[in-house]
Design a protein around this motif. Structure first.
Motif, PDB file in Angstrom:
ATOM      1  N   ALA A   1      70.456 104.760  22.269  1.00 57.00           N
ATOM      2  CA  ALA A   1      69.440 103.710  22.142  1.00 57.00           C
ATOM      3  C   ALA A   1      68.064 104.236  22.532  1.00 57.00           C
ATOM      4  O   ALA A   1      67.061 103.909  21.887  1.00 57.00           O
ATOM      5  CB  ALA A   1      69.816 102.501  22.993  1.00 57.00           C
ATOM      6  N   ALA A   2      67.999 105.058  23.583  1.00 59.19           N
ATOM      7  CA  ALA A   2      66.718 105.632  24.007  1.00 59.19           C
ATOM      8  C   ALA A   2      66.174 106.564  22.927  1.00 59.19           C
ATOM      9  O   ALA A   2      64.971 106.545  22.621  1.00 59.19           O
ATOM     10  CB  ALA A   2      66.883 106.388  25.324  1.00 59.19           C
ATOM     11  N   ASP A   3      67.047 107.344  22.315  1.00 60.38           N
ATOM     12  CA  ASP A   3      66.630 108.243  21.247  1.00 60.38           C
ATOM     13  C   ASP A   3      66.116 107.452  20.041  1.00 60.38           C
ATOM     14  O   ASP A   3      65.096 107.806  19.444  1.00 60.38           O
ATOM     15  CB  ASP A   3      67.799 109.140  20.839  1.00 60.38           C
ATOM     16  CG  ASP A   3      67.392 110.236  19.891  1.00 60.38           C
ATOM     17  OD1 ASP A   3      66.422 110.959  20.196  1.00 60.38           O
ATOM     18  OD2 ASP A   3      68.035 110.383  18.836  1.00 60.38           O
ATOM     19  N   GLN A   4      66.794 106.366  19.708  1.00 60.43           N
ATOM     20  CA  GLN A   4      66.347 105.520  18.599  1.00 60.43           C
ATOM     21  C   GLN A   4      64.992 104.889  18.917  1.00 60.43           C
ATOM     22  O   GLN A   4      64.132 104.779  18.050  1.00 60.43           O
ATOM     23  CB  GLN A   4      67.381 104.431  18.297  1.00 60.43           C
ATOM     24  CG  GLN A   4      67.039 103.607  17.079  1.00 60.43           C
ATOM     25  CD  GLN A   4      66.932 104.447  15.805  1.00 60.43           C
ATOM     26  OE1 GLN A   4      67.828 105.239  15.497  1.00 60.43           O
ATOM     27  NE2 GLN A   4      65.853 104.298  15.083  1.00 60.43           N
ATOM     28  N   TRP A   5      64.788 104.478  20.156  1.00 64.48           N
ATOM     29  CA  TRP A   5      63.511 103.903  20.575  1.00 64.48           C
ATOM     30  C   TRP A   5      62.392 104.932  20.369  1.00 64.48           C
ATOM     31  O   TRP A   5      61.326 104.601  19.859  1.00 64.48           O
ATOM     32  CB  TRP A   5      63.580 103.463  22.036  1.00 64.48           C
ATOM     33  CG  TRP A   5      62.300 102.893  22.537  1.00 64.48           C
ATOM     34  CD1 TRP A   5      61.835 101.619  22.371  1.00 64.48           C
ATOM     35  CD2 TRP A   5      61.288 103.588  23.281  1.00 64.48           C
ATOM     36  NE1 TRP A   5      60.607 101.481  22.959  1.00 64.48           N
ATOM     37  CE2 TRP A   5      60.239 102.678  23.534  1.00 64.48           C
ATOM     38  CE3 TRP A   5      61.161 104.888  23.767  1.00 64.48           C
ATOM     39  CZ2 TRP A   5      59.094 103.023  24.239  1.00 64.48           C
ATOM     40  CZ3 TRP A   5      60.023 105.236  24.470  1.00 64.48           C
ATOM     41  CH2 TRP A   5      59.010 104.296  24.691  1.00 64.48           C
ATOM     42  N   ILE A   6      62.656 106.180  20.730  1.00 61.64           N
ATOM     43  CA  ILE A   6      61.655 107.237  20.541  1.00 61.64           C
ATOM     44  C   ILE A   6      61.355 107.421  19.051  1.00 61.64           C
ATOM     45  O   ILE A   6      60.193 107.507  18.654  1.00 61.64           O
ATOM     46  CB  ILE A   6      62.133 108.559  21.172  1.00 61.64           C
ATOM     47  CG1 ILE A   6      62.172 108.410  22.698  1.00 61.64           C
ATOM     48  CG2 ILE A   6      61.233 109.719  20.758  1.00 61.64           C
ATOM     49  CD1 ILE A   6      62.886 109.528  23.412  1.00 61.64           C
ATOM     50  N   LYS A   7      62.402 107.451  18.236  1.00 65.96           N
ATOM     51  CA  LYS A   7      62.204 107.593  16.785  1.00 65.96           C
ATOM     52  C   LYS A   7      61.355 106.450  16.240  1.00 65.96           C
ATOM     53  O   LYS A   7      60.483 106.661  15.394  1.00 65.96           O
ATOM     54  CB  LYS A   7      63.543 107.642  16.066  1.00 65.96           C
ATOM     55  CG  LYS A   7      64.299 108.923  16.299  1.00 65.96           C
ATOM     56  CD  LYS A   7      65.655 108.877  15.620  1.00 65.96           C
ATOM     57  CE  LYS A   7      66.472 110.094  15.973  1.00 65.96           C
ATOM     58  NZ  LYS A   7      67.837 110.010  15.413  1.00 65.96           N
ATOM     59  N   ASN A   8      61.603 105.243  16.724  1.00 70.05           N
ATOM     60  CA  ASN A   8      60.825 104.084  16.281  1.00 70.05           C
ATOM     61  C   ASN A   8      59.360 104.213  16.693  1.00 70.05           C
ATOM     62  O   ASN A   8      58.469 103.796  15.948  1.00 70.05           O
ATOM     63  CB  ASN A   8      61.400 102.792  16.845  1.00 70.05           C
ATOM     64  CG  ASN A   8      62.752 102.451  16.257  1.00 70.05           C
ATOM     65  OD1 ASN A   8      63.161 103.001  15.237  1.00 70.05           O
ATOM     66  ND2 ASN A   8      63.479 101.569  16.917  1.00 70.05           N
ATOM     67  N   GLN A   9      59.105 104.773  17.861  1.00 71.18           N
ATOM     68  CA  GLN A   9      57.729 104.966  18.316  1.00 71.18           C
ATOM     69  C   GLN A   9      56.999 105.964  17.428  1.00 71.18           C
ATOM     70  O   GLN A   9      55.811 105.816  17.170  1.00 71.18           O
ATOM     71  CB  GLN A   9      57.691 105.458  19.776  1.00 71.18           C
ATOM     72  CG  GLN A   9      58.331 104.520  20.767  1.00 71.18           C
ATOM     73  CD  GLN A   9      57.807 103.109  20.663  1.00 71.18           C
ATOM     74  OE1 GLN A   9      56.617 102.870  20.790  1.00 71.18           O
ATOM     75  NE2 GLN A   9      58.700 102.172  20.407  1.00 71.18           N
ATOM     76  N   LEU A  10      57.701 106.963  16.956  1.00 68.15           N
ATOM     77  CA  LEU A  10      57.083 107.981  16.095  1.00 68.15           C
ATOM     78  C   LEU A  10      56.723 107.420  14.726  1.00 68.15           C
ATOM     79  O   LEU A  10      55.767 107.873  14.106  1.00 68.15           O
ATOM     80  CB  LEU A  10      58.031 109.176  15.925  1.00 68.15           C
ATOM     81  CG  LEU A  10      58.329 109.975  17.187  1.00 68.15           C
ATOM     82  CD1 LEU A  10      59.396 111.022  16.891  1.00 68.15           C
ATOM     83  CD2 LEU A  10      57.063 110.615  17.737  1.00 68.15           C
TER      84      LEU A  10
END
Length: 75
Positions: free
Chosen positions: A60-69
């Motif tokens: 979930a944290a990795d997906q959050w980072i991808k969404n921020q990018l």
């Protein structure tokens, strides 16, 4: 005597303690707490507290980072 090669776990954990998350990503425990406090990371989705220990969901944290990018930033 023979040398042993470290073996990677067969299944990667989805939840890790915040200290392990810091070791893996460099994101401090304080940053995790601040993201929870601001509602950026949600308990049960990105984080969890079990027996007074803070866990982070790596996926979930990795997906959050991808969404921020992928979000456009104002100039």
């Amino acid at each position: 005597m023979t040398a042993t090669t470290p073996v990677a776990p067969a299944v990667a954990p989805e939840w890790v303690l915040a200290d392990k998350f810091r070791d893996l990503t460099g994101t401090t425990t304080n940053t995790v707490h601040q993201r929870r406090k601001k509602g950026v990371w949600l308990d049960g989705v990105h984080t969890a507290v079990v027996d007074r220990r803070l866990y982070v969901n790596i996926k979930a944290a990795d997906q959050w980072i991808k969404n921020q990018l992928s979000q456009p930033r104002p100039a």
